[in-house]
Design a protein around this motif. Sequence first.
Motif, PDB file in Angstrom:
ATOM      1  N   ASP A   1      10.945 -27.833  53.390  1.00 39.45           N
ATOM      2  CA  ASP A   1       9.579 -27.918  53.313  1.00 39.45           C
ATOM      3  C   ASP A   1       9.066 -27.124  52.079  1.00 39.45           C
ATOM      4  O   ASP A   1       7.945 -27.004  51.578  1.00 39.45           O
ATOM      5  CB  ASP A   1       8.780 -27.563  54.445  1.00 39.45           C
ATOM      6  N   ASN A   2       9.978 -26.020  51.752  1.00 44.86           N
ATOM      7  CA  ASN A   2       9.463 -25.208  50.679  1.00 44.86           C
ATOM      8  C   ASN A   2      10.140 -25.446  49.181  1.00 44.86           C
ATOM      9  O   ASN A   2      11.131 -26.125  49.276  1.00 44.86           O
ATOM     10  CB  ASN A   2      10.012 -23.520  51.159  1.00 44.86           C
TER      11      ASN A   2
ATOM     12  N   ARG B   1      -0.064 -19.967  43.792  1.00 40.70           N
ATOM     13  CA  ARG B   1       0.642 -21.242  44.432  1.00 40.70           C
ATOM     14  C   ARG B   1       2.075 -21.222  44.464  1.00 40.70           C
ATOM     15  O   ARG B   1       2.533 -21.622  45.539  1.00 40.70           O
ATOM     16  CB  ARG B   1       0.006 -22.383  43.622  1.00 40.70           C
TER      17      ARG B   1
ATOM     18  N   GLU C   1       3.919 -22.082  47.787  1.00 39.53           N
ATOM     19  CA  GLU C   1       4.696 -23.174  47.933  1.00 39.53           C
ATOM     20  C   GLU C   1       6.244 -22.745  48.479  1.00 39.53           C
ATOM     21  O   GLU C   1       6.855 -23.836  48.907  1.00 39.53           O
ATOM     22  CB  GLU C   1       4.951 -23.605  46.440  1.00 39.53           C
TER      23      GLU C   1
ATOM     24  N   ASN D   1       6.791 -19.642  54.039  1.00 40.68           N
ATOM     25  CA  ASN D   1       6.227 -20.029  55.165  1.00 40.68           C
ATOM     26  C   ASN D   1       6.128 -18.940  56.100  1.00 40.68           C
ATOM     27  O   ASN D   1       6.834 -17.922  56.242  1.00 40.68           O
ATOM     28  CB  ASN D   1       6.849 -21.504  55.597  1.00 40.68           C
TER      29      ASN D   1
ATOM     30  N   ASN E   1      -7.897 -26.010  49.951  1.00 38.82           N
ATOM     31  CA  ASN E   1      -6.606 -27.052  49.796  1.00 38.82           C
ATOM     32  C   ASN E   1      -5.510 -26.374  49.184  1.00 38.82           C
ATOM     33  O   ASN E   1      -4.814 -27.158  48.625  1.00 38.82           O
ATOM     34  CB  ASN E   1      -7.215 -28.348  48.895  1.00 38.82           C
TER      35      ASN E   1
ATOM     36  N   SER F   1      -1.717 -24.770  49.870  1.00 41.96           N
ATOM     37  CA  SER F   1      -0.401 -24.955  50.680  1.00 41.96           C
ATOM     38  C   SER F   1      -0.238 -23.938  51.701  1.00 41.96           C
ATOM     39  O   SER F   1      -0.245 -22.516  51.022  1.00 41.96           O
ATOM     40  CB  SER F   1       0.756 -25.308  50.035  1.00 41.96           C
ATOM     41  N   TYR F   2      -0.140 -23.995  52.930  1.00 39.95           N
ATOM     42  CA  TYR F   2       0.190 -22.987  53.891  1.00 39.95           C
ATOM     43  C   TYR F   2       0.930 -23.553  54.987  1.00 39.95           C
ATOM     44  O   TYR F   2       0.208 -24.273  55.494  1.00 39.95           O
ATOM     45  CB  TYR F   2      -1.114 -22.131  54.348  1.00 39.95           C
ATOM     46  N   LYS F   3       2.130 -23.013  55.321  1.00 40.29           N
ATOM     47  CA  LYS F   3       2.936 -23.649  56.226  1.00 40.29           C
ATOM     48  C   LYS F   3       3.270 -22.728  57.276  1.00 40.29           C
ATOM     49  O   LYS F   3       3.637 -21.601  56.950  1.00 40.29           O
ATOM     50  CB  LYS F   3       4.304 -24.081  55.370  1.00 40.29           C
TER      51      LYS F   3
END
Length: 363
Positions: free
Chosen positions: A258-259, A276, A280, A283, A331, A333-335
């Motif tokens: 996912d990264n 970013r 990215e 997580n 908006n 990316s944060y996981k």
Amino acid sequence: MEKPFYLKNPEDAKLFNELRKRVNERLETLPKNRDVYIQIKAIILPLVYFGLYLFAIFNADQPWVYISSFVLMGISLVLIYLNLIHEAAHNNIFKSKKLNSLVLKIFDLVGANSYIWKKRHIASHHAYPNVDGWDTDIEQSGILLIVPWIKAKGIQKYQHFFFFLVYPLYLFNWMFIRDFRDFFDHERVILKTQGKIPVSEKIKMISFKLFYFFYQIAIPVLFFKISLGLALVAWFLQVIAASIFALFVLLPLHPLPDNAFPKLDEKNGLPFSWIRHQLEVTNDLKENNWFVRNVLGNFNFHVAHHLFPNYSYMYYNEITEEIEQFARENNLSYKRFPIFNALGKHVDLLKQNANNAYFILEE
């Protein structure tokens, strides 16, 4: 060698300034003395480690007590890393850099090397996380392939079948191979990107390594009549336990499918702006309880650490709340995954890389 550079995006720079403002305003409302808890640990955790050592050698007539004590030393070694070494490298324990440097030296006493690790962590991993050729944390060993856009070769094509045999040897590789290669192998990331290492540091590294093995194995055998076999087995199990525990908390934070693993362009440019990029390639973990916060050094909040490394982990809970809300609003990316899901995802990454999934998708 020319260093990579991040994509320049004025709007992203404004975003980070706004996030930093929110974080600073939030932290101004909190007590200023939270770091005292880490300072207390800076005394307690080394005492636990060496207390277990003394307990072991003074109970050498009971092999299982001796072995169990050494295994617990391995667990406490990882706690020292999470709570102290990592924070000392960022000067987050004490206001005095000398005191932080003193805490960092504990690493030299437990088989690693503080000088080269700080270079790896600050000048390499934090500067260019998940960037092949610049982040030492994903530097390829030849046995396992972490970077998805490098084609698997030889044994790497079967890595998802045998990785569980390799990972328990993680700290053996660190002690016997990785430190030495980073000091002397000019093909390694550190020497290619950070320049020469002073001779004095090389002497210190070898001297501390010898001292480590002297007190871990030689002292028990020579002065406490412990058999060489028992001494070696106990030390071996200590390092195995530390390796498994260390990877249990480190693997779920960056090397997941996912990264991103950003590729440099022909001019050494990265595809993302700095903020970013951090989001990215990093997580968080969903686990958030007293044990994780106070015993494991809030390792679950890793995004906060990469965006705001100058704050200690005692503030990550509030910082993460601000990051998560800000990411939703803008908006970004944060996981965040449950730890066992994240570990499963890491295994998926190994499998995908072994099967050259990236190249299949490219074609």
